[in-house]
Scaffold this motif. Structure first.
Motif, PDB file in Angstrom:
ATOM      1  N   ILE A 298       0.960  -1.208   0.414  1.00 30.89           N
ATOM      2  CA  ILE A 298      -0.263  -0.015   0.304  1.00 30.89           C
ATOM      3  C   ILE A 298       0.878   1.134   0.308  1.00 30.89           C
ATOM      4  CG2 ILE A 298      -1.614   1.629   1.414  1.00 30.89           C
ATOM      5  CD1 ILE A 298      -2.814  -1.426   2.317  1.00 30.89           C
ATOM      6  N   ARG A 299       1.696   1.107   0.599  1.00 35.36           N
ATOM      7  CA  ARG A 299       2.539   2.137   0.844  1.00 35.36           C
ATOM      8  C   ARG A 299       3.699   2.676  -0.072  1.00 35.36           C
ATOM      9  NH1 ARG A 299       8.148   1.896   3.961  1.00 35.36           N
ATOM     10  NH2 ARG A 299       9.545   4.493   3.315  1.00 35.36           N
ATOM     11  N   ARG A 300       3.877   1.858  -1.197  1.00 39.89           N
ATOM     12  CA  ARG A 300       4.845   1.552  -2.079  1.00 39.89           C
ATOM     13  C   ARG A 300       3.627   2.089  -3.430  1.00 39.89           C
ATOM     14  NH1 ARG A 300       9.663   1.170  -0.480  1.00 39.89           N
ATOM     15  NH2 ARG A 300      10.192   0.281   1.242  1.00 39.89           N
TER      16      ARG A 300
ATOM     17  N   SER B 111      -8.655  -6.723  -3.539  1.00 38.36           N
ATOM     18  CA  SER B 111      -8.711  -7.377  -4.924  1.00 38.36           C
ATOM     19  C   SER B 111      -7.043  -7.165  -5.910  1.00 38.36           C
ATOM     20  CB  SER B 111      -9.667  -7.762  -6.252  1.00 38.36           C
ATOM     21  OG  SER B 111      -9.736  -6.258  -7.033  1.00 38.36           O
ATOM     22  N   GLU B 112      -6.716  -6.607  -5.621  1.00 39.35           N
ATOM     23  CA  GLU B 112      -5.284  -6.058  -6.280  1.00 39.35           C
ATOM     24  C   GLU B 112      -4.406  -6.199  -5.404  1.00 39.35           C
ATOM     25  OE1 GLU B 112      -6.206  -2.300  -9.499  1.00 39.35           O
ATOM     26  OE2 GLU B 112      -6.133  -2.075  -7.415  1.00 39.35           O
ATOM     27  N   LEU B 113      -4.700  -5.828  -4.172  1.00 37.52           N
ATOM     28  CA  LEU B 113      -3.773  -6.556  -2.721  1.00 37.52           C
ATOM     29  C   LEU B 113      -3.705  -8.219  -2.650  1.00 37.52           C
ATOM     30  CD1 LEU B 113      -4.902  -4.128   0.180  1.00 37.52           C
ATOM     31  CD2 LEU B 113      -2.404  -3.603  -1.543  1.00 37.52           C
TER      32      LEU B 113
ATOM     33  N   VAL C 255      -4.002   2.686   7.158  1.00 33.42           N
ATOM     34  CA  VAL C 255      -3.903   3.469   6.367  1.00 33.42           C
ATOM     35  C   VAL C 255      -5.847   3.471   6.606  1.00 33.42           C
ATOM     36  CG1 VAL C 255      -3.118   1.832   5.587  1.00 33.42           C
ATOM     37  CG2 VAL C 255      -5.354   0.466   6.334  1.00 33.42           C
ATOM     38  N   HIS C 256      -6.116   4.109   5.202  1.00 29.43           N
ATOM     39  CA  HIS C 256      -7.775   4.362   5.562  1.00 29.43           C
ATOM     40  C   HIS C 256      -8.702   3.935   4.240  1.00 29.43           C
ATOM     41  CE1 HIS C 256      -6.854   9.048   4.499  1.00 29.43           C
ATOM     42  NE2 HIS C 256      -6.373   8.283   3.585  1.00 29.43           N
ATOM     43  N   ALA C 257      -9.455   3.869   3.888  1.00 30.02           N
ATOM     44  CA  ALA C 257     -10.592   3.919   2.760  1.00 30.02           C
ATOM     45  C   ALA C 257     -10.360   5.423   1.371  1.00 30.02           C
ATOM     46  CB  ALA C 257     -11.914   3.502   2.757  1.00 30.02           C
ATOM     47  N   THR C 258      -9.784   5.411   0.405  1.00 28.62           N
ATOM     48  CA  THR C 258      -9.467   6.978   0.174  1.00 28.62           C
ATOM     49  C   THR C 258     -10.757   7.504  -1.033  1.00 28.62           C
ATOM     50  OG1 THR C 258      -7.823   8.404  -0.538  1.00 28.62           O
ATOM     51  CG2 THR C 258      -8.017   6.301  -1.199  1.00 28.62           C
ATOM     52  N   GLY C 259     -11.641   5.755  -1.252  1.00 28.87           N
ATOM     53  CA  GLY C 259     -12.610   6.413  -2.625  1.00 28.87           C
ATOM     54  C   GLY C 259     -12.621   5.061  -3.292  1.00 28.87           C
TER      55      GLY C 259
ATOM     56  N   ILE D 107     -13.197  -0.700  -3.600  1.00 29.04           N
ATOM     57  CA  ILE D 107     -12.251   0.763  -2.467  1.00 29.04           C
ATOM     58  C   ILE D 107     -11.338   0.602  -2.419  1.00 29.04           C
ATOM     59  CG2 ILE D 107     -12.692   1.114   0.233  1.00 29.04           C
ATOM     60  CD1 ILE D 107     -15.441  -0.156   0.761  1.00 29.04           C
ATOM     61  N   LEU D 108     -11.165   1.809  -2.411  1.00 27.61           N
ATOM     62  CA  LEU D 108      -9.431   1.772  -2.668  1.00 27.61           C
ATOM     63  C   LEU D 108      -8.778   2.365  -1.285  1.00 27.61           C
ATOM     64  CD1 LEU D 108      -9.723   3.643  -5.569  1.00 27.61           C
ATOM     65  CD2 LEU D 108      -9.046   1.672  -5.406  1.00 27.61           C
ATOM     66  N   TYR D 109      -7.289   1.572  -0.840  1.00 28.79           N
ATOM     67  CA  TYR D 109      -6.957   2.263   0.581  1.00 28.79           C
ATOM     68  C   TYR D 109      -5.374   2.822   0.006  1.00 28.79           C
ATOM     69  CZ  TYR D 109     -10.495  -1.082   1.955  1.00 28.79           C
ATOM     70  OH  TYR D 109     -11.847  -1.273   2.564  1.00 28.79           O
ATOM     71  N   GLU D 110      -4.706   3.882   0.935  1.00 27.02           N
ATOM     72  CA  GLU D 110      -3.641   3.931   0.584  1.00 27.02           C
ATOM     73  C   GLU D 110      -3.420   4.236   2.497  1.00 27.02           C
ATOM     74  OE1 GLU D 110      -3.984   7.900  -0.998  1.00 27.02           O
ATOM     75  OE2 GLU D 110      -5.009   9.279   0.543  1.00 27.02           O
ATOM     76  N   VAL D 111      -2.053   5.338   2.391  1.00 27.06           N
ATOM     77  CA  VAL D 111      -1.785   5.468   3.363  1.00 27.06           C
ATOM     78  C   VAL D 111      -2.550   6.074   4.891  1.00 27.06           C
ATOM     79  CG1 VAL D 111       0.570   6.221   4.607  1.00 27.06           C
ATOM     80  CG2 VAL D 111       0.980   4.602   3.052  1.00 27.06           C
ATOM     81  N   ARG D 112      -2.504   6.368   5.530  1.00 23.59           N
ATOM     82  CA  ARG D 112      -3.151   7.377   6.030  1.00 23.59           C
ATOM     83  C   ARG D 112      -2.034   8.777   6.468  1.00 23.59           C
ATOM     84  NH1 ARG D 112      -4.137   8.342  11.845  1.00 23.59           N
ATOM     85  NH2 ARG D 112      -5.650   9.854  12.385  1.00 23.59           N
ATOM     86  N   PRO D 113      -1.713   9.719   5.829  1.00 28.56           N
ATOM     87  CA  PRO D 113      -1.278  10.654   6.399  1.00 28.56           C
ATOM     88  C   PRO D 113      -0.680  11.239   7.674  1.00 28.56           C
ATOM     89  CG  PRO D 113      -2.075  11.362   4.306  1.00 28.56           C
ATOM     90  CD  PRO D 113      -2.900  10.078   4.892  1.00 28.56           C
TER      91      PRO D 113
END
Length: 397
Positions: free
Chosen positions: A28-30, A37-39, A63-67, A78-84
């Protein structure tokens, strides 16, 4: 025996969960915004395993859902990314004339950046100036010191973690005193990391510069001082005692700007090829107005024959040092940095000498990173360390 076996059996699932969470976080970080499913595809883990691990690191606030991703058959993903805001990293650069710093969030976005001219007359005053700069950076970023996960200071010298000592600090008088490390930890906490400034610049080059995607390269900095950061197999190498890359101590003394007293303090090659040596060589050759290396290079660019000869000698000295690195390490890339290393025309002069000297000629490039290079490298090192700490707090094995 039953208790021990049961404990080992209970520990195994926890260890597996922790590993799965670390793998997901790394991707997720990179990879940026990514779906479950992509993960699963990226990691090879089953979708239920991904869902369980993702829920754990989401609850931990990393991490959090971002969209959502739409436009494909089936439900929107649902897309996940690092929670800044999960943590912040402070990077500081200790120079002889300037102190620089920056704060970045866990996603790597720089939230504040400052540079101040130092007025410190001694080492303890410099420590206080660093603390004051950190306070200003925190205010500009709008965060509290308690939100900092990691602080990294890029400093001249060699930090030996086995002995917990900072030595060979060059032109920073008193900076190698044991009291300095004690004072720095009192200001910035016990987890403070000390990174050699040129090594930090090499890390910045790996993340932001010519070193991206390059397996092995050497960052050679030539300016007020001389040093090298060495990246092999994608990792910065410090050596057994922390002195890997201290090329200022190469036994090259033939430069016309060499100075025996300077060599005893900072190494033979530094005394022969640093900015101070360029000035000495120019003055000894009779060049008028040679108060700085920059002025010597400018005179050479205008066609002054004396200055041109000094610059040519400097290029030969640097080429000899680089040739030594090539012969020992055989890197894919050499990056020249520092005021002299990035001077117009100097790269071409060094490469011209290397064609004659070196057994092979790797790519040789001049760094395009600016004065914030060391801070950027400290932040990069701090982010890696911060992630290790935060991941370890989720599901300890």
């Amino acid at each position: 025996m039953t208790v021990v076996a049961g404990g080992a059996a209970a520990a195994r699932p926890r260890l597996i969960r922790a590993i799965n969470e670390q793998v997901l976080l790394d991707h997720i970080r990179r990879s940026g915004p990514v779906s479950r499913s992509e993960l699963a595809t990226l990691t090879g883990l089953s979708k239920p395993t991904v869902s369980a691990a993702l829920s754990s690191i989401e609850r931990a606030g990393l991490v959090h859902a971002t969209g959502q991703r739409t436009g494909s058959p089936g439900p929107a993903a649902i897309l996940y990314e690092v929670r800044p805001e999960a943590g912040f990293v402070l990077g500081l650069d200790v120079g002889r004339e300037y102190l620089r710093g920056g704060i970045a969030d866990l996603a790597g976005t720089v939230r504040s950046r400052l540079s101040v001219r130092t007025k410190a007359g001694d080492a303890m005053a410099r420590v206080q100036e660093l603390a004051d700069l950190a306070t200003k950076l925190l205010g500009e970023a709008g965060i509290q010191a308690s939100q900092l996960v990691q602080t990294v200071i890029g400093s001249p010298g060699v930090y030996d973690p086995k002995l917990d000592t900072l030595t060979l600090t060059g032109r920073l008088s008193g900076w190698d005193s044991p009291a300095v490390l004690t004072a720095l930890r009192a200001r910035f906490g016990a987890t403070l990391m000390i990174e050699n400034d040129v090594d930090a610049a090499a890390l910045a080059e790996r993340v932001h510069g010519h070193g991206r995607g390059v397996d092995s390269f050497a960052f050679v900095s030539v300016g007020t001082g001389i040093g090298m950061g060495l990246v092999l197999d994608g990792k910065l190498r410090h050596g057994s005692h922390g002195v890997a890359g201290e090329i200022s101590y190469l036994p090259f003394t033939e430069g016309s700007g060499s100075d025996a007293r300077d060599a005893r303090k900072r190494g033979s090659f530094d005394a022969s090829a640093s900015a101070a040596a360029v000035v000495r060589a120019a003055r000894r050759a009779g060049l008028r107005g040679a108060s700085t290396a920059e002025k010597v290079f400018a005179a050479a660019a205008r066609g002054d024959a004396v200055a041109a000869a000094v610059v040519a000698e400097e290029a030969l000295l640097v080429a000899k040092a680089v040739c030594s690195v090539i012969a020992v390490v055989d890197p894919d890339l050499i990056v020249l940095g520092g005021g002299i290393g990035q001077a117009p025309g100097f790269l071409e002069a060094v490469v011209g000498q290397l064609r004659r000297l070196a057994p092979v000629l790797p790519d040789v490039k001049a760094s395009v990173l600016g004065t914030e290079t060391v801070v950027a490298g400290c932040i990069a090192a701090g982010l890696d360390q911060a992630w290790e700490q935060l991941v370890g707090q989720i599901s300890p094995a």
